[in-house]
Structure formats: C-alpha cells, structure tokens
Motif scaffolding. Structure first.
Motif, short mmCIF file in Angstrom:
data_model
loop_
_atom_site.label_atom_id
_atom_site.label_comp_id
_atom_site.label_asym_id
_atom_site.label_seq_id
_atom_site.Cartn_x
_atom_site.Cartn_y
_atom_site.Cartn_z
N UNK A 242 0.84 -1.21 0.00
CA UNK A 242 0.00 0.00 0.00
C UNK A 242 0.87 1.25 0.00
N UNK A 243 1.90 1.26 0.85
CA UNK A 243 2.78 2.43 0.95
C UNK A 243 3.55 2.65 -0.34
N UNK A 244 4.09 1.58 -0.89
CA UNK A 244 4.99 1.71 -2.05
C UNK A 244 4.28 1.85 -3.39
N UNK B 105 -6.34 13.07 0.46
CA UNK B 105 -7.50 13.12 1.36
C UNK B 105 -8.22 11.78 1.48
N UNK B 106 -7.90 10.83 0.62
CA UNK B 106 -8.52 9.51 0.71
C UNK B 106 -7.96 8.69 1.89
N UNK B 107 -6.79 9.11 2.37
CA UNK B 107 -6.17 8.41 3.51
C UNK B 107 -6.14 6.89 3.30
N UNK B 108 -5.62 6.51 2.16
CA UNK B 108 -5.63 5.09 1.78
C UNK B 108 -4.91 4.21 2.80
N UNK B 109 -3.73 4.64 3.21
CA UNK B 109 -2.97 3.82 4.16
C UNK B 109 -3.73 3.67 5.47
N UNK B 110 -4.28 4.76 5.97
CA UNK B 110 -5.03 4.71 7.23
C UNK B 110 -6.21 3.75 7.13
N UNK B 111 -6.88 3.77 6.00
CA UNK B 111 -8.04 2.90 5.80
C UNK B 111 -7.64 1.44 5.86
N UNK B 112 -6.58 1.09 5.12
CA UNK B 112 -6.10 -0.30 5.13
C UNK B 112 -5.64 -0.71 6.53
N UNK B 113 -4.85 0.16 7.16
CA UNK B 113 -4.29 -0.16 8.48
C UNK B 113 -5.40 -0.36 9.51
N UNK C 66 6.84 5.15 9.88
CA UNK C 66 6.49 6.55 9.64
C UNK C 66 5.00 6.71 9.36
N UNK C 67 4.45 5.81 8.55
CA UNK C 67 3.03 5.89 8.22
C UNK C 67 2.15 5.53 9.41
N UNK C 68 2.56 4.50 10.15
CA UNK C 68 1.78 4.07 11.31
C UNK C 68 1.77 5.13 12.41
N UNK C 69 2.82 5.95 12.42
CA UNK C 69 2.88 7.02 13.40
C UNK C 69 1.79 8.06 13.20
#
Length: 217
Positions: free
Chosen positions: A14-16, A25-33, A80-83
């Motif tokens: 997802x990150x890469x 604004x879709x916050x894709x990583x947050x949604x998956x996590x 970094x993303x999880x933070x």
C-alpha cells in the motif's frame, strides 16, 4: 504471527504502490491499516474470551503487547506511516488486565513449585552416601542456588517479553517468594543437622551448605 506477517506485507505494498494512486485526502494507508487492525483486534478479543491454556495466554499477550506493535514498526517506511494513525491496543484494557493477572498467577505458581522441587532434590542429595563436590578446594552445594536463580530469572524474562510492566509485577511477586523459600531451606537444613549427625558425610554437607549461603546474598 502469520496474520501479522500478511498485514505487514500488504501495508508495505500500500505504501509503495497503492497510496500514490489516490488523492491524499482519501487516507488510503489509514483505511487499510485500520481495517486490518480492527480485524486483528476482533480475533484477539474472541480468543481472549475463550478458554485458554496458560501457554496460549502468554502467546496472546506477547503478540498483542510486544510482537505485533514492534514488528509492524521494524520497517522505517511503515513506522512513519503508522505514526500518523491511532490504532490503539489489540485488547481492551480490562480484558488485557484480566489475562495478565491469570498469567502472573500461573507463572508465580509455576516458579514457586519449581523452587520447591529444587529444594526437595537438594534434600535428597543430603541423604545420599556421597561427599559434596569441592570447588577451589572447598565443599560447595551450588546446584540449589543455580536452579533457584535460573527459575526466577527465566520467569522474569518471560514476563518482560510481554511488557516491562508485566515483568516488573512478576519480579515483585517472585522476590516476595524468595524469603519463604529461604526459610524452608533453613528449616530443612536445621532438621538435617539435628537428625543426621551419624551421616557419613555430615560435616562436609554442613560446610557445603554454609558456603552455599553466600550464593543467595
């Protein structure tokens, strides 16, 4: 563990690769996590509320408090993303405390029984028709101290692998057990002194145990 590995691999993808395909604004990583985390939390809670053996409680607590959060952050990109995402704990605080108490009670009893068995073996050695071993020319009875220290240290290490707080609580409990064990040791030794004066190696055994006292200081 397998689910955690899958989550880590998928979030890395997802990150890469996926995140860049959507507007920020879709916050894709947050949604998956969050979806992964919520599923894991649901499974963890379901397992926690079922009947678990002692070893399963240890594994669940270790995974929820230590392995899962730390492993996710070993990759600096994911860290970094999880933070930026507040995922929270896998287990509700009340349920976690309940499991921790079960684990601590069980581990305390296990170590206590281990110390008792160690002392019984030591008493049996006194009854054998064998001279105690010598170390640097002095009679010694080091096995008891070694087993006791190892039992306590191993218990502390296992608990600390769950979390520092659990490790500290178990350490506090085990160090309270030590005086009781030493009193039992003293009582058994005094009994041997009174009842076994005709033992072939009476004096060497006394000397070995007196020397052994220094190992507990």
């Amino acid at each position: 563990l397998h689910m955690g590995k899958t989550m880590k691999e998928d979030l890395t993808v997802v990150v890469n690769y996926i995140k860049q395909l959507y507007p920020p604004e879709f916050n894709v990583f947050s949604t998956y996590a969050e979806l992964y985390h919520n599923y894991f939390a649901s499974e963890a809670q379901k397992n926690a509320e079922s009947h678990l053996e002692d070893k399963d409680i240890y594994l669940l607590l270790s995974w929820a408090h230590n392995i899962y959060p730390k492993d996710m952050r070993k990759d600096h990109v994911l860290a970094e993303e999880l933070g930026k995402v507040e995922l929270g704990s896998l287990l509700p605080s009340s349920l976690s405390k309940k499991l921790e108490k079960k684990y601590l009670d069980s581990e305390e009893a296990t170590v206590k029984n281990s110390l008792s068995r160690c002392l019984e073996k030591e008493i049996q050695r006194w009854k054998e028709d064998k001279e105690p071993e010598k170390l640097n020319g002095h009679f010694q009875s080091e096995l008891l101290a070694i087993f006791v220290i190892q039992s306590i240290y191993s218990g502390q290490k296992r608990a600390k692998d769950i979390s520092p707080a659990v490790g500290e609580e178990l350490s506090h409990r085990l160090w309270k057990e030590l005086p009781a064990f030493l009193q039992s040791y003293k009582d058994a030794f005094e009994d041997f002194k009174e009842r076994s004066k005709k033992h072939r190696y009476y004096k060497p055994i006394l000397i070995a145990n007196i020397n052994n006292c220094w190992n507990f200081r």
